[in-house]
Design a protein around this motif. Sequence first.
Motif, short mmCIF file in Angstrom:
data_model
loop_
_atom_site.label_atom_id
_atom_site.label_comp_id
_atom_site.label_asym_id
_atom_site.label_seq_id
_atom_site.Cartn_x
_atom_site.Cartn_y
_atom_site.Cartn_z
N GLY A 1 4.39 -3.04 6.75
CA GLY A 1 3.46 -2.00 6.19
C GLY A 1 2.08 -2.07 5.88
N GLU A 2 1.60 -3.38 6.07
CA GLU A 2 0.22 -3.64 6.00
C GLU A 2 -0.72 -2.56 6.76
N ILE A 3 -1.71 -2.08 6.02
CA ILE A 3 -2.63 -1.09 6.87
C ILE A 3 -3.52 -1.66 7.78
N ARG A 4 -3.38 -1.07 9.06
CA ARG A 4 -3.95 -1.47 10.34
C ARG A 4 -4.65 -0.15 10.88
N SER A 5 -5.59 -0.21 12.02
CA SER A 5 -6.21 0.86 12.63
C SER A 5 -5.18 1.44 13.21
N ASN A 6 -5.14 2.70 12.71
CA ASN A 6 -4.01 3.68 13.59
C ASN A 6 -2.50 3.70 13.31
N HIS A 7 -2.22 2.45 12.59
CA HIS A 7 -0.68 2.22 12.30
C HIS A 7 -0.48 1.19 11.31
N PHE A 8 0.97 1.17 10.99
CA PHE A 8 1.37 0.29 10.00
C PHE A 8 1.69 -1.11 10.59
N HIS A 9 1.60 -2.22 10.04
CA HIS A 9 2.23 -3.36 10.53
C HIS A 9 3.63 -3.25 10.46
N GLY A 10 4.25 -3.41 11.63
CA GLY A 10 5.80 -2.90 11.68
C GLY A 10 6.60 -4.07 11.29
N GLY A 11 6.26 -5.30 10.87
CA GLY A 11 7.21 -6.19 10.54
C GLY A 11 6.67 -7.33 9.59
N GLY B 1 -0.07 -6.14 2.14
CA GLY B 1 -0.05 -4.82 1.83
C GLY B 1 0.92 -4.73 0.61
N VAL B 2 0.76 -3.69 -0.20
CA VAL B 2 1.07 -3.58 -1.53
C VAL B 2 2.46 -2.61 -1.38
N TYR B 3 3.66 -3.29 -1.83
CA TYR B 3 4.96 -2.39 -1.61
C TYR B 3 4.96 -1.21 -2.46
N SER B 4 4.45 -1.04 -3.64
CA SER B 4 4.65 0.18 -4.31
C SER B 4 3.20 0.35 -5.24
N VAL B 5 2.91 1.70 -5.30
CA VAL B 5 1.79 1.95 -6.02
C VAL B 5 2.14 3.38 -6.81
N VAL B 6 1.96 3.28 -8.21
CA VAL B 6 2.28 4.45 -8.84
C VAL B 6 1.03 5.17 -9.75
N LEU B 7 0.73 6.32 -9.66
CA LEU B 7 -0.37 6.83 -10.54
C LEU B 7 0.28 7.82 -11.41
N TRP C 1 -9.59 -0.87 3.45
CA TRP C 1 -8.70 0.01 3.23
C TRP C 1 -8.46 0.44 1.75
N VAL C 2 -8.50 1.87 1.82
CA VAL C 2 -8.44 2.61 0.56
C VAL C 2 -7.05 3.32 0.72
N MET C 3 -6.23 3.11 -0.14
CA MET C 3 -4.78 4.07 -0.23
C MET C 3 -5.38 4.94 -1.09
N ARG C 4 -5.25 6.42 -0.34
CA ARG C 4 -5.44 7.93 -1.44
C ARG C 4 -4.11 8.01 -1.98
N SER C 5 -4.08 8.44 -3.16
CA SER C 5 -3.28 8.76 -4.14
C SER C 5 -3.02 10.46 -4.11
N GLN C 6 -2.99 10.85 -2.66
CA GLN C 6 -2.95 12.16 -2.42
C GLN C 6 -2.22 12.64 -1.15
N ILE C 7 -1.64 13.40 -1.10
CA ILE C 7 -0.74 13.78 0.23
C ILE C 7 -1.46 15.09 0.84
N LEU C 8 -2.28 14.73 2.17
CA LEU C 8 -2.79 16.02 2.66
C LEU C 8 -1.68 17.05 3.27
#
Length: 526
Positions: free
Chosen positions: A16-26, A215-221, A259-266
């Motif tokens: 799940g690492e953040i990559r350009s246009n995709h998550f790292h799949g494994g 990548g970070v497994y869990s983020v809670v705000l 890379w920034v992880m938004r704590s927001q769901i568009l």
Amino acid sequence: FVPPFDFPLTLSGNFGEIRSNHFHGGLDFKTGGVIGKPVRALADGYISRIRVTNGSGYVLDVCYHNGYSTINRHLSGFVSPIAERVEKLQYEEESWEVEIVPEPGEYPVKGGQQIAWSGNTGYSFGPHLHLDVFETESGDYIDPMPFFQSKIKDTRAPKADGILFFPQLGKGVVDGKQENKTIFPNSERPVEAWGVIGVGIKAYDYMDGVNNHYGVYSVVLTVDGNEIFRSTVDRFSQEENRMINAWTDYEENVKRHNWVMRSQILPGNSLRMLQANDEGGVVTIDEERDYHFRYELADLYGNNSTYRFIVRGRRQPIEEYHPQVKHYLAWNKGNVVQEPGMELVIPRGMLYEDVALNCHVVKDTAAISYEYQLHDEPVALQAGCTLMIGVRHLPVEDTSKYYLARKWGKRKGSAGGTYENGWMKTSIRELGTYTVAIDTLSPRVTPLNKAQWKTGKVQFKIGDAETGIKDYKVKIDGEFALFGFSSKNAKLWMKHPERLKKGVAHKLELVVTDYCGNETKEEYEF
């Protein structure tokens, strides 16, 4: 599952690492900086697919009887008899890239049995094994880490690099401005805000004994003790992959960890790994008081870190947002953008939020076509959308030489396309600036280290300035010769020099073709 290797496991990349246009799949397993380590089957099952590709190199898919499937990428080779079957097919099809889908009973495997050799093939920048794990029934990518958790030591918690504020356009301000603002983690100075704001976090995980970041497994705000947003990176489908563009942002000003992880769901983002309150994770600051924000980051091992900061509610004027634009795209509808000589069709479900297009047309009547700025910054689309641009002049009669070009300032790249009745038509997955260009330049071919060719180390570097390499073919003494292609450095290399008769002169013919049909043909003797 048994581990894929019989030596201690360490990772260079996690799920799940953040990559350009995709998550790292494994998971990316390190192999001590070398290739050729035996790769083992994880359980009882069977080989379900065998491939050689330019992107992932040697690839082996395995379907296990326990409900999971895997893909092993960047291998250096297969074991017998698969290796011989692949090589036979490559010579039959006269192609480096091949695919075999065997019957379920053809190649059964037992847990712990060697199935391949680790490598560094394809678009890989160091020896490792990339292992994808899927839930066979749903097809979802899932985090393989729980299967190997006991084999990998991790006592280090994730760390944050920065907190970002996103005042919602026309609805909120931060420190008096409707601009994004960054603060350091655990900053003691309150940020003043009013109205509706979103926040995000730059953060990475770390593990024992290695310098990599993950990548970070869990983020809670939480705000004032109430959970606002939660991300749990544990699974995703192929259809969800590009939705990473709706969750993440990219800070171009920062040299590292951008890379920034938004704590927001568009509104158009349906990623299952994200959960938020009824407001989608945004926070309304409407009281003149201190709001206590708290981020908690965690990995699968239970290592966690906490970051606190204060947003001080202070009444400030908020400039209303009334975009004076010709094209306003609604995320929950189909949209058509038309300008003289251009049409873009964006079906419903392609946008993550409404977009007020800053559209601009450069009308040069002497040019092949007008230049169309669909928007002044990149906007990711969930899937391909049809773009058509009219061709005003045909300076080259052969219409196969035309393509649609994506422009970034003075740089440009190919967006493909075909010519149909005066129009160039293609599929795009990002809003940007597009125009029509011509490619009449032949690919570049550079022989490497010709002095070593007599030892069988025959290599070339190939490239193309406009549309890219589509195909290549090598013959030696009139017979097909198998040459591998390394996509990371655009090198061709001879796979089986031992097939050549020693001590005699050989004639080599190389033909390289680009996506507009331009061809370079070179002949050499060695």
